[in-house]
Design a protein around this motif. Structure first.
Motif, short mmCIF file in Angstrom:
data_model
loop_
_atom_site.label_atom_id
_atom_site.label_comp_id
_atom_site.label_asym_id
_atom_site.label_seq_id
_atom_site.Cartn_x
_atom_site.Cartn_y
_atom_site.Cartn_z
N VAL A 22 -3.98 4.03 0.97
CA VAL A 22 -5.17 4.83 1.24
C VAL A 22 -5.54 4.79 2.72
N ARG A 23 -5.57 3.59 3.30
CA ARG A 23 -5.99 3.50 4.70
C ARG A 23 -4.93 4.06 5.65
N PHE A 26 -5.37 7.73 5.54
CA PHE A 26 -6.64 8.09 6.19
C PHE A 26 -6.48 8.07 7.70
N GLY A 69 -15.49 7.14 3.61
CA GLY A 69 -14.34 7.93 3.20
C GLY A 69 -13.29 7.11 2.49
N VAL A 70 -12.97 5.96 3.05
CA VAL A 70 -11.93 5.11 2.46
C VAL A 70 -12.40 4.53 1.13
N GLN A 73 -12.23 7.00 -1.68
CA GLN A 73 -10.87 7.21 -2.17
C GLN A 73 -10.39 6.03 -3.02
N ALA A 76 -12.01 6.26 -6.42
CA ALA A 76 -11.36 7.29 -7.23
C ALA A 76 -10.05 6.78 -7.82
N ARG A 77 -9.29 6.03 -7.03
CA ARG A 77 -8.04 5.47 -7.54
C ARG A 77 -8.32 4.48 -8.67
#
Length: 218
Positions: A22-23, A26, A69-70, A73, A76-77
């Motif tokens: 994810v990061r 991003f 933002g991170v 996400q 959500a995962r």
């Protein structure tokens, strides 16, 4: 032993690959450049620390925007699936039946609560701490010291369960005896692993009997 304090990421949840994915995406999506040592540097940082670090990598956003933002996400995962480590639920329940458990995690409070609720482990922990709630993230001892304070115990009478270099350093600096459960993909540095009181290959090795002889120093 007065209490056992768990880390979350890499110990109970196989989240480090998810955090990295994810990061890394991003950073790439927002104009930054991921470095070879970025993942190892990020492990153990609290939210404000890693968000500021991603900005240093060239992300063209303010740290609070990066963090939101991170974390969104990641949440959500986790809503799709929480990647629990093998034996995590059984180990926590086994030890909670025998004594007091705490948790000291670098994850944001939002993600800690999502994971423990999804795993059915919320009631197993007498206290949980996010390093968002203390001045400094790991390797500073703040999170572990706060966990001991909330549990009402001397940190020297606690055992911590950790996987990462910064986590091992943090718990050791807090005065706890540290059990290392190294992650196969992200093993701790040798000097950090040397701080461990005991190294075990998996959570199945954690039993009440293996911890009962640990006592606080006189």
């Amino acid at each position: 032993m007065d209490a056992c304090v768990f880390d979350l990421d890499g110990v109970l949840v196989d989240s480090e690959p998810v955090w990295e994915e994810v990061r890394r995406a991003f950073v790439a999506d927002h104009g930054g450049t991921w470095q070879p040592d970025t993942q190892s540097r990020l492990m153990g940082m609290n939210t404000s620390e890693w968000a500021a670090y991603l900005r240093e990598l060239g992300v063209r956003m303010e740290p609070d925007e990066i963090a939101r933002g991170v974390v969104a996400q990641m949440a959500a995962r986790y809503r799709d699936e929480v990647p629990l480590m093998p034996g995590a639920v059984a180990a926590v329940r086994r030890l909670s039946d025998a004594g007091t458990l705490g948790l000291a995690s670098s994850s944001p409070r939002q993600l800690i609560d999502v994971v423990l609720d999804a795993a059915g482990l919320t009631e197993c922990f007498a206290a949980t701490v996010s390093t968002e709630e203390v001045p400094r993230g790991k390797p500073a001892p703040d999170g572990y010291l706060e966990a001991a304070r909330r549990l009402g115990v001397d940190p020297r009478g606690c055992v911590a369960v950790e996987d990462s270099s910064n986590g091992l350093r943090s718990a050791h600096a807090a005065g706890m005896r540290v059990i290392a459960v190294p992650h196969p993909r992200y093993p701790p540095a040798p000097d950090a692993l040397a701080l461990a009181w005991r190294v075990v290959p998996a959570l199945d090795a954690l039993t009440p009997e293996s911890l009962t002889w640990v006592k606080s120093p006189d």
